[in-house]
Design a protein around this motif. Structure first.
Motif, PDB file in Angstrom:
ATOM      1  N   LYS A   1     -13.728  45.398 -40.044  1.00 31.30           N
ATOM      2  CA  LYS A   1     -15.066  44.711 -39.666  1.00 31.30           C
ATOM      3  C   LYS A   1     -15.126  44.016 -38.394  1.00 31.30           C
ATOM      4  CE  LYS A   1     -14.460  42.288 -43.581  1.00 31.30           C
ATOM      5  NZ  LYS A   1     -13.346  42.961 -44.179  1.00 31.30           N
ATOM      6  N   LEU A   2     -14.226  43.390 -37.761  1.00 36.74           N
ATOM      7  CA  LEU A   2     -14.563  42.722 -36.525  1.00 36.74           C
ATOM      8  C   LEU A   2     -14.346  43.572 -35.598  1.00 36.74           C
ATOM      9  CD1 LEU A   2     -14.920  39.927 -35.324  1.00 36.74           C
ATOM     10  CD2 LEU A   2     -12.224  39.817 -34.911  1.00 36.74           C
TER      11      LEU A   2
ATOM     12  N   ARG B   1      -5.929  53.376 -36.927  1.00 40.78           N
ATOM     13  CA  ARG B   1      -4.739  54.135 -37.664  1.00 40.78           C
ATOM     14  C   ARG B   1      -5.499  55.494 -38.249  1.00 40.78           C
ATOM     15  NH1 ARG B   1      -1.858  49.965 -41.551  1.00 40.78           N
ATOM     16  NH2 ARG B   1      -3.836  49.357 -42.233  1.00 40.78           N
TER      17      ARG B   1
ATOM     18  N   PHE C   1       0.391  49.818 -34.862  1.00 42.55           N
ATOM     19  CA  PHE C   1       1.110  48.826 -34.514  1.00 42.55           C
ATOM     20  C   PHE C   1       2.914  49.064 -34.709  1.00 42.55           C
ATOM     21  CE2 PHE C   1      -2.390  45.396 -34.428  1.00 42.55           C
ATOM     22  CZ  PHE C   1      -3.097  45.930 -33.455  1.00 42.55           C
TER      23      PHE C   1
ATOM     24  N   SER D   1      -5.870  41.387 -34.721  1.00 41.40           N
ATOM     25  CA  SER D   1      -4.670  40.871 -35.541  1.00 41.40           C
ATOM     26  C   SER D   1      -4.708  41.741 -36.848  1.00 41.40           C
ATOM     27  CB  SER D   1      -4.532  39.343 -35.765  1.00 41.40           C
ATOM     28  OG  SER D   1      -5.828  39.090 -36.073  1.00 41.40           O
TER      29      SER D   1
ATOM     30  N   TYR E   1     -13.491  32.639 -40.656  1.00 40.63           N
ATOM     31  CA  TYR E   1     -14.628  33.586 -41.069  1.00 40.63           C
ATOM     32  C   TYR E   1     -15.407  33.203 -42.284  1.00 40.63           C
ATOM     33  CZ  TYR E   1     -12.150  37.724 -38.785  1.00 40.63           C
ATOM     34  OH  TYR E   1     -11.548  38.447 -37.903  1.00 40.63           O
TER      35      TYR E   1
ATOM     36  N   HIS F   1     -18.645  36.778 -38.501  1.00 38.86           N
ATOM     37  CA  HIS F   1     -18.251  37.908 -37.763  1.00 38.86           C
ATOM     38  C   HIS F   1     -19.052  38.596 -36.730  1.00 38.86           C
ATOM     39  CE1 HIS F   1     -15.453  38.789 -41.192  1.00 38.86           C
ATOM     40  NE2 HIS F   1     -14.782  39.597 -40.235  1.00 38.86           N
TER      41      HIS F   1
END
Ligand SMILES: NC(=O)c1ccc[n+]([C@@H]2O[C@H](COP(=O)([O-])OP(=O)(O)OC[C@H]3O[C@@H](n4cnc5c(N)ncnc54)[C@H](OP(=O)(O)O)[C@@H]3O)[C@@H](O)[C@H]2O)c1
Length: 288
Positions: free
Chosen positions: A10-11, A33, A53, A73, A146, A176
């Motif tokens: 979303k962000l 991903r 990651f 993150s 959020y 957001h």
């Protein structure tokens, strides 16, 4: 080129959309991903590469040629997962450094603290320590809590009319959309180095206030019911919520009681050039 990770989330996706309004598409890349989920961005001229990651080699390719990387993150935030989450962020920081980026941005949180009772805040604080130790220029975005999380907290209450939770404290709920706009401004205008001021919504509201606003917006009463921590845990268990999730939820209430999410700061308004959205507006948008 500016690379945004988590751009299927979303962000991250909202940041890319805001960047596309400021910069030519060929200056924007995403590290995701699943590249298939980002095909629409590719069609609009954004560079789409796979980056995970947990896979440094994929990040080497995804961050190639980057001048700035926004590390969104990862969602791994439970207490038991903190070491894995820190490894993931370390891998992303190391990969950005190897790619020769000028600056790394990271989506931290206003409550970031190694001593927080809320596990994600420990994860953010550890990542910030690693950014400081990396020797690269960085900006750690101290994002407000959020407002979407508040919507999740009242989801059940909207159906039952009862907002049952333990004692809490005020939270500067933040949209957001506004955080994405701020990140895009910081990336494209080269603003704010180091740990940012808290990027928050316009007011701090506790669960009582959430219940009041929700009652007004929905046109029916939602009662705030305070229960003890143990009663809350028992209630969650009776609903089959896993223990790790119960600890996470309790951690959030304990941290909010300490006032960790209470500070309202004008920095977000300055960055986006208008007042940020408040919880009432976010709730109205979510039901419209
Ligand atoms: N400020 C706050 O109050 C608050 C509240 C909750 C969470 N957060 C943090 O803010 C982040 C972004 O929020 P959001 O709403 O955009 O969440 P989201 O929609 O769940 O997006 C999280 C993104 O992280 C990506 N990700 C997860 N594991 C990854 C890995 N191993 N490698 C690379 N990327 C990975 C996901 O990729 P996929 O799309 O491939 O799954 C997803 O795009 C969350 O992940 C969380 O860390 C902040």
């Amino acid at each position: 080129m500016i690379i945004v990770t988590g751009a299927n989330g979303k962000l991250g996706r909202a940041v890319v959309e805001r960047l596309l309004k400021r910069l030519p598409a060929e200056r924007i890349g995403v590290s995701v991903r699943d590249p298939n989920q980002a095909h629409e961005l590719r069609e609009r001229g954004v560079r789409v590469r796979r980056g995970d990651f947990d896979d440094a080699e994929s990040l080497r390719h995804a961050f190639e040629g980057a001048s700035q990387v926004l590390i969104v993150s990862s969602g791994i935030m439970g207490e038991a997962d903190i070491p894995h989450g820190i490894r993931q962020h370390q891998t992303a920081i190391d990969s950005a450094k190897r790619a020769g980026v000028r600056r790394v941005l990271y989506t931290s949180h206003m409550g970031s603290s190694p001593a927080s009772p809320f596990a994600p805040m420990i994860h953010h604080a550890a990542t910030e320590q690693r950014l400081e130790a990396s020797g690269i220029a960085f900006t750690s975005l101290r994002n407000g809590y959020y407002a979407a999380s508040a919507l999740m907290l009242i989801d059940g209450a909207i159906k039952t009319g009862e907002l049952i939770a333990p004692e809490d404290g005020p939270v500067a709920w933040t949209a957001h959309f506004d955080l994405a706009e701020a990140a895009a401004a910081i990336l494209s205008e080269q603003k704010l180095d180091g740990i940012t001021p808290n990027l928050t919504g316009p007011e701090a509201i506790d669960m009582e206030g959430i219940a009041t606003i929700a009652s007004e917006v929905l046109g029916r009463t939602i009662r705030r019911i305070v229960v003890s921590d143990e009663e809350f845990r028992d209630l969650m268990r009776s609903r089959g919520v896993p223990e790790a999730s119960i600890n996470m939820r309790m951690g959030m209430f304990l941290a909010s009681r300490r006032g960790d999410f209470a500070q309202v700061d004008p920095a977000l308004a300055h960055l986006i050039g208008r007042p940020p959205k408040g919880f009432r507006e976010v709730l109205k948008e979510s039901i419209s």
